[in-house]
Motif scaffolding. Sequence first.
Motif, PDB file in Angstrom:
ATOM      1  N   GLY A  17      -6.779   8.190  11.351  1.00  0.00           N
ATOM      2  CA  GLY A  17      -5.797   7.912  12.393  1.00  0.00           C
ATOM      3  C   GLY A  17      -4.457   8.473  11.989  1.00  0.00           C
ATOM      4  N   TYR A  18      -3.462   8.258  12.840  1.00  0.00           N
ATOM      5  CA  TYR A  18      -2.132   8.785  12.554  1.00  0.00           C
ATOM      6  C   TYR A  18      -1.084   7.965  13.286  1.00  0.00           C
ATOM      7  N   ALA A  19       0.143   8.080  12.821  1.00  0.00           N
ATOM      8  CA  ALA A  19       1.306   7.549  13.532  1.00  0.00           C
ATOM      9  C   ALA A  19       2.403   8.601  13.450  1.00  0.00           C
ATOM     10  N   LEU A  20       2.996   8.893  14.580  1.00  0.00           N
ATOM     11  CA  LEU A  20       4.131   9.805  14.650  1.00  0.00           C
ATOM     12  C   LEU A  20       5.370   8.943  14.859  1.00  0.00           C
ATOM     13  N   MET A  21       6.292   9.009  13.897  1.00  0.00           N
ATOM     14  CA  MET A  21       7.459   8.135  13.914  1.00  0.00           C
ATOM     15  C   MET A  21       8.745   8.960  13.869  1.00  0.00           C
ATOM     16  N   GLN A  22       9.789   8.395  14.449  1.00  0.00           N
ATOM     17  CA  GLN A  22      11.127   8.973  14.337  1.00  0.00           C
ATOM     18  C   GLN A  22      11.974   7.912  13.656  1.00  0.00           C
ATOM     19  N   CYS A  23      12.394   8.214  12.433  1.00  0.00           N
ATOM     20  CA  CYS A  23      13.108   7.242  11.609  1.00  0.00           C
ATOM     21  C   CYS A  23      14.424   7.833  11.125  1.00  0.00           C
ATOM     22  N   LYS A  24      15.335   6.953  10.729  1.00  0.00           N
ATOM     23  CA  LYS A  24      16.639   7.447  10.269  1.00  0.00           C
ATOM     24  C   LYS A  24      16.516   8.201   8.957  1.00  0.00           C
ATOM     25  N   ASP A  25      15.492   7.842   8.132  1.00  0.00           N
ATOM     26  CA  ASP A  25      15.302   8.529   6.862  1.00  0.00           C
ATOM     27  C   ASP A  25      13.909   8.233   6.305  1.00  0.00           C
ATOM     28  N   ARG A  26      13.608   8.847   5.181  1.00  0.00           N
ATOM     29  CA  ARG A  26      12.301   8.692   4.539  1.00  0.00           C
ATOM     30  C   ARG A  26      12.041   7.241   4.134  1.00  0.00           C
ATOM     31  N   ALA A  27      13.068   6.549   3.679  1.00  0.00           N
ATOM     32  CA  ALA A  27      12.908   5.154   3.255  1.00  0.00           C
ATOM     33  C   ALA A  27      12.423   4.284   4.407  1.00  0.00           C
ATOM     34  N   GLU A  28      12.982   4.489   5.595  1.00  0.00           N
ATOM     35  CA  GLU A  28      12.543   3.708   6.753  1.00  0.00           C
ATOM     36  C   GLU A  28      11.101   4.055   7.120  1.00  0.00           C
ATOM     37  N   ALA A  29      10.753   5.335   7.075  1.00  0.00           N
ATOM     38  CA  ALA A  29       9.382   5.747   7.378  1.00  0.00           C
ATOM     39  C   ALA A  29       8.400   5.125   6.371  1.00  0.00           C
ATOM     40  N   LEU A  30       8.790   5.086   5.110  1.00  0.00           N
ATOM     41  CA  LEU A  30       7.940   4.460   4.089  1.00  0.00           C
ATOM     42  C   LEU A  30       7.784   2.961   4.333  1.00  0.00           C
ATOM     43  N   GLU A  31       8.846   2.315   4.764  1.00  0.00           N
ATOM     44  CA  GLU A  31       8.787   0.883   5.038  1.00  0.00           C
ATOM     45  C   GLU A  31       7.780   0.580   6.150  1.00  0.00           C
ATOM     46  N   TRP A  32       7.855   1.332   7.246  1.00  0.00           N
ATOM     47  CA  TRP A  32       6.918   1.119   8.349  1.00  0.00           C
ATOM     48  C   TRP A  32       5.478   1.421   7.917  1.00  0.00           C
ATOM     49  N   THR A  33       5.301   2.471   7.142  1.00  0.00           N
ATOM     50  CA  THR A  33       3.964   2.844   6.672  1.00  0.00           C
ATOM     51  C   THR A  33       3.382   1.743   5.795  1.00  0.00           C
ATOM     52  N   GLN A  34       4.186   1.187   4.914  1.00  0.00           N
ATOM     53  CA  GLN A  34       3.715   0.101   4.055  1.00  0.00           C
ATOM     54  C   GLN A  34       3.365  -1.136   4.873  1.00  0.00           C
ATOM     55  N   ARG A  35       4.156  -1.431   5.878  1.00  0.00           N
ATOM     56  CA  ARG A  35       3.846  -2.578   6.750  1.00  0.00           C
ATOM     57  C   ARG A  35       2.507  -2.386   7.446  1.00  0.00           C
ATOM     58  N   PHE A  36       2.241  -1.152   7.892  1.00  0.00           N
ATOM     59  CA  PHE A  36       0.956  -0.864   8.518  1.00  0.00           C
ATOM     60  C   PHE A  36      -0.194  -1.139   7.543  1.00  0.00           C
ATOM     61  N   LEU A  37      -0.070  -0.662   6.326  1.00  0.00           N
ATOM     62  CA  LEU A  37      -1.134  -0.867   5.343  1.00  0.00           C
ATOM     63  C   LEU A  37      -1.329  -2.348   5.025  1.00  0.00           C
ATOM     64  N   LYS A  38      -0.248  -3.100   4.932  1.00  0.00           N
ATOM     65  CA  LYS A  38      -0.312  -4.509   4.538  1.00  0.00           C
ATOM     66  C   LYS A  38      -0.993  -5.406   5.560  1.00  0.00           C
ATOM     67  N   ILE A  39      -1.057  -4.998   6.837  1.00  0.00           N
ATOM     68  CA  ILE A  39      -1.715  -5.853   7.829  1.00  0.00           C
ATOM     69  C   ILE A  39      -3.235  -5.812   7.708  1.00  0.00           C
ATOM     70  N   HIS A  40      -3.755  -4.877   6.935  1.00  0.00           N
ATOM     71  CA  HIS A  40      -5.201  -4.787   6.711  1.00  0.00           C
ATOM     72  C   HIS A  40      -5.614  -5.805   5.658  1.00  0.00           C
TER      73      HIS A  40
END
Length: 118
Positions: free
Chosen positions: A79-102
């Motif tokens: 799967g994939y997610a296309l995100m628009q974030c203010k910076d890499r740190a924010e993109a990493l935060e959202w990605t980690q949240r996605f993984l943690k819900i599993h």
Amino acid sequence: MPRYLSLVRIDESAAPAGGPGPELMRRMGELIEEMTKSGVLLDTAGLTPSAEAARVDWDGEKASVTDGPFTESKEVVGGYALMQCKDRAEALEWTQRFLKIHGPEWRLACELREIAEG
């Protein structure tokens, strides 16, 4: 703002039979709604199993098609997610949240890459 592509990598042979259950789908729906409302999520989707995929290779002269599944691949893009974030740190935060819900039955990895603009 930069855009990022998070590619969800999964070992299909170790994934729970039947795919995501109702509780995981509920948690995913909540996170997707939060990301959409915040303006971060541009698009997301899961992909069909690699058994239904095809790979097209180019050798410099001709294209060849190989039908899945791809036995030499341990992990495939699920799967994939296309995100628009203010910076890499924010993109990493959202990605980690996605993984943690599993739950603990899932073994996933996300490859996060910034999209080259222009």
